[in-house]
Motif scaffolding. Structure first.
Motif, mmCIF file in Angstrom:
data_model
loop_
_atom_site.group_PDB
_atom_site.id
_atom_site.type_symbol
_atom_site.label_atom_id
_atom_site.label_comp_id
_atom_site.label_asym_id
_atom_site.label_seq_id
_atom_site.Cartn_x
_atom_site.Cartn_y
_atom_site.Cartn_z
ATOM 1 N N THR A 1 3.932 6.714 6.746
ATOM 2 C CA THR A 1 4.919 6.221 5.790
ATOM 3 C C THR A 1 4.757 4.722 5.642
ATOM 4 O O THR A 1 4.743 3.996 6.639
ATOM 5 N N VAL A 2 4.638 4.265 4.405
ATOM 6 C CA VAL A 2 4.650 2.826 4.104
ATOM 7 C C VAL A 2 5.607 2.660 2.928
ATOM 8 O O VAL A 2 5.325 3.132 1.830
ATOM 9 N N LEU A 3 6.734 2.006 3.173
ATOM 10 C CA LEU A 3 7.767 1.868 2.148
ATOM 11 C C LEU A 3 7.858 0.461 1.564
ATOM 12 O O LEU A 3 8.592 0.241 0.617
ATOM 13 N N VAL A 4 7.097 -0.470 2.117
ATOM 14 C CA VAL A 4 7.099 -1.845 1.612
ATOM 15 C C VAL A 4 5.874 -2.010 0.709
ATOM 16 O O VAL A 4 4.731 -1.898 1.172
ATOM 17 N N LYS A 5 6.125 -2.270 -0.555
ATOM 18 C CA LYS A 5 5.044 -2.348 -1.541
ATOM 19 C C LYS A 5 3.979 -3.364 -1.154
ATOM 20 O O LYS A 5 2.780 -3.089 -1.251
ATOM 21 N N ALA A 6 4.386 -4.535 -0.705
ATOM 22 C CA ALA A 6 3.416 -5.575 -0.329
ATOM 23 C C ALA A 6 2.535 -5.103 0.829
ATOM 24 O O ALA A 6 1.334 -5.413 0.865
ATOM 25 N N TYR A 7 3.105 -4.371 1.758
ATOM 26 C CA TYR A 7 2.315 -3.847 2.881
ATOM 27 C C TYR A 7 1.292 -2.845 2.371
ATOM 28 O O TYR A 7 0.135 -2.851 2.807
ATOM 29 N N TRP A 8 1.730 -1.952 1.471
ATOM 30 C CA TRP A 8 0.786 -0.971 0.934
ATOM 31 C C TRP A 8 -0.340 -1.662 0.171
ATOM 32 O O TRP A 8 -1.513 -1.315 0.320
ATOM 33 N N GLN A 9 -0.007 -2.653 -0.619
ATOM 34 C CA GLN A 9 -1.041 -3.361 -1.377
ATOM 35 C C GLN A 9 -2.032 -4.043 -0.436
ATOM 36 O O GLN A 9 -3.242 -4.025 -0.690
ATOM 37 N N GLU A 10 -1.530 -4.622 0.643
ATOM 38 C CA GLU A 10 -2.401 -5.261 1.625
ATOM 39 C C GLU A 10 -3.330 -4.240 2.281
ATOM 40 O O GLU A 10 -4.535 -4.488 2.434
ATOM 41 N N LEU A 11 -2.785 -3.098 2.643
ATOM 42 C CA LEU A 11 -3.597 -2.044 3.265
ATOM 43 C C LEU A 11 -4.655 -1.525 2.299
ATOM 44 O O LEU A 11 -5.837 -1.444 2.647
ATOM 45 N N ARG A 12 -4.236 -1.179 1.099
ATOM 46 C CA ARG A 12 -5.168 -0.613 0.130
ATOM 47 C C ARG A 12 -6.274 -1.606 -0.221
ATOM 48 O O ARG A 12 -7.452 -1.247 -0.243
ATOM 49 N N THR A 13 -5.892 -2.850 -0.463
ATOM 50 C CA THR A 13 -6.886 -3.876 -0.784
ATOM 51 C C THR A 13 -7.872 -4.057 0.366
ATOM 52 O O THR A 13 -9.082 -4.135 0.153
ATOM 53 N N GLY A 14 -7.354 -4.116 1.586
ATOM 54 C CA GLY A 14 -8.223 -4.276 2.746
ATOM 55 C C GLY A 14 -9.176 -3.111 2.926
ATOM 56 O O GLY A 14 -10.368 -3.304 3.211
ATOM 57 N N LEU A 15 -8.683 -1.899 2.754
ATOM 58 C CA LEU A 15 -9.538 -0.714 2.889
ATOM 59 C C LEU A 15 -10.622 -0.703 1.813
ATOM 60 O O LEU A 15 -11.786 -0.422 2.100
#
Length: 173
Positions: free
Chosen positions: A81-95
């Protein structure tokens, strides 16, 4: 490839991950909760509401996924679960910068179904209130979660195998 299963507690991420790895060749589960647990030993004196709030968690999840994928290849299924948009964007961009394409799946169920599943969970019964407390933040995150998802699956009334089959078909397409 990364297949990230997002959705709130009780949506079926863990169960779906197990089913999905049986359907996708060379797939394995990468449970990023373990990265958070490891960091609790190191960063426990720095209080946060959720280990995702520690920037090293996000960076280490990306690095762990990249290292594991470089070692074994295949598909990594991440039930988190990732509910913070900025966290998801950071994860997706990094991956994606690490050369790992990401297929974000939102597993969704209505509030009554989620509450029933959380109340009926005997494995993590101690986390009941914490999970219930995250239903409102999940609902608040839906306006960005739905459009961000590559695939949205309603898990209410659906058998886990059928959910996994739908995701497998979407990933293969």
């Amino acid at each position: 490839m990364i297949v990230w299963l997002n959705g709130t507690f009780g949506a079926g991420k863990t169960t779906t991950a197990k089913e999905l790895t049986a359907l996708l060749p060379d797939a394995r589960i990468l449970d990023s909760e373990y990265v958070g647990m490891m960091l609790r030993h190191v960063l426990g004196s720095l209080p946060v509401d959720d280990f995702q709030d520690w920037p090293p968690w996000r960076g280490l999840v990306v690095e762990t996924a990249a290292q594991v994928h470089a070692y074994v290849g295949g598909t990594l299924v991440v039930p988190q679960t990732v509910l913070v948009k900025a966290y998801w964007q950071e994860l997706r961009t990094g991956l994606e910068k690490a050369g790992l394409p990401v297929h974000l799946v939102l597993l969704h169920a209505d509030d009554d179904t989620l509450r029933r599943r959380i109340d009926g969970d005997t494995v993590e019964a101690g986390a009941r209130q914490w999970r219930l407390d995250h239903l409102a933040p999940y609902a608040a995150a839906l306006p960005w979660l739905r459009p961000a998802a590559d695939t949205v699956v309603d898990t209410a009334g659906a058998e886990p195998r059928a959910v996994a089959e739908r995701i497998a078909a979407a990933v293969r397409a």
